[in-house]
Design an enzyme around this catalytic site. Structure first.
Site, PDB file in Angstrom:
ATOM      1  N   ASP A 103      56.486   4.219 105.004  1.00  0.00           N
ATOM      2  CA  ASP A 103      56.405   5.230 106.063  1.00  0.00           C
ATOM      3  C   ASP A 103      57.472   6.298 105.835  1.00  0.00           C
ATOM      4  O   ASP A 103      58.491   6.045 105.184  1.00  0.00           O
ATOM      5  CB  ASP A 103      56.649   4.584 107.437  1.00  0.00           C
ATOM      6  CG  ASP A 103      55.568   3.584 107.789  1.00  0.00           C
ATOM      7  OD1 ASP A 103      54.468   3.667 107.223  1.00  0.00           O
ATOM      8  OD2 ASP A 103      55.853   2.706 108.634  1.00  0.00           O
TER       9      ASP A 103
HETATM   10  N1  URA Z   1      55.694  -1.803 107.052  1.00  0.00           N
HETATM   11  C1  URA Z   1      55.886  -0.743 107.863  1.00  0.00           C
HETATM   12  O1  URA Z   1      55.699  -0.831 109.055  1.00  0.00           O
HETATM   13  N2  URA Z   1      56.301   0.402 107.307  1.00  0.00           N
HETATM   14  C2  URA Z   1      56.546   0.550 105.982  1.00  0.00           C
HETATM   15  O2  URA Z   1      56.948   1.619 105.553  1.00  0.00           O
HETATM   16  C3  URA Z   1      56.350  -0.567 105.165  1.00  0.00           C
HETATM   17  C4  URA Z   1      55.912  -1.732 105.718  1.00  0.00           C
END
Ligand code: URA
Length: 239
Positions: A103
């Site tokens: 993310d």
């Molecule tokens: N899980 C999440 O919620 N975000 C990420 O970036 C990776 C795994």
């Protein structure tokens, strides 16, 4: 790729300077002098020399980045900076891409490569490659959460996750944890905690299969994988 672009990207001066080198007859492609800057070459199969010296061009590049927050795990985006924008031009020339997504606000280990086969194997849901995250959770993480994650939890869209291994490093009104999962559903770690009524306030990936985040890398920094790391990734088989 255009010849002048290749030379410039590999650090042999600006595009204009590269054009001049070509004009001077300093560049050969497969033994033939080429003066046309617009000529396309495939450096993976053709030999390009400058003043008789072969230009070093690798087929594959394997980079480990400590992804900073605020940057997209994508190759290009009209409005946001991407992890590829953070690479030196001499690495961008290999047209690498991030293996999987973190993310925008997630930090940590990101593999960036142009080896499509390796990326495919690491991302394939069938391979169950474990990924470990460090997270800070708003709320007290308990043994019940360990048990719930070990069984798999139901996400907001009804999907039941595969078992995850939760380790509590510090428990309190804010808890530090490590969670290992073998899938990569959208926002998976955040949604797994939502499923048990808690919120992730900081998320960092610390490993992916055999690859561990190099803690000497500052946020936004990256380095090439060592030969050993590349071999480990290629040989990696999940038991
Ligand atoms: N899980 C999440 O919620 N975000 C990420 O970036 C990776 C795994």
């Amino acid at each position: 790729m255009r010849l002048d672009k290749l030379l410039a990207n590999l650090g042999y001066g600006s595009r204009k300077e590269a054009k001049q080198l070509l004009k001077n007859g300093a560049v050969q492609v497969d033994g033939v002098v080429v003066k046309d800057a617009k000529q396309h070459v495939d450096p993976a199969v053709q030999t390009v020399t400058l003043n008789g010296e072969t230009i070093e061009y690798k087929e594959f590049v394997y980079l480990m980045m400590n992804k900073p927050p605020g940057v997209l795990s994508a190759t290009e985006d009209p409005s946001s900076e991407t992890v590829i924008d953070l690479l030196e031009l001499e690495d961008q020339v290999y047209e690498p891409f991030p293996v999987g997504r973190l993310d925008k606000d997630t930090e940590g280990l990101l593999l960036i490569t142009n080896d499509g086969q390796l990326a495919h194997r690491l991302l394939s849901p069938k391979k169950h490659v474990p990924k470990t995250y460090f997270a800070v959770i708003d709320g007290e993480v308990t043994k019940d959460d360990i048990l719930a994650f070990a069984q798999g939890v139901v996400l907001d869209d009804g999907y039941e996750t595969k078992p995850g291994e939760l380790v509590i490093l510090k428990s309190g009104i804010r808890s530090d944890i490590e969670l290992t999962i073998t899938e990569g559903k959208f926002h998976q770690v955040k949604r797994m905690f939502e499923a048990v009524g808690k919120r992730v306030v900081y998320l960092q990936r610390i490993s992916m299969g055999p690859l561990k985040l190099d803690e000497t890398l500052e946020l936004g920094e990256y380095r090439e994988l060592t030969e050993e790391e590349v071999e480990q990734l290629k040989d990696y088989q999940v038991k």
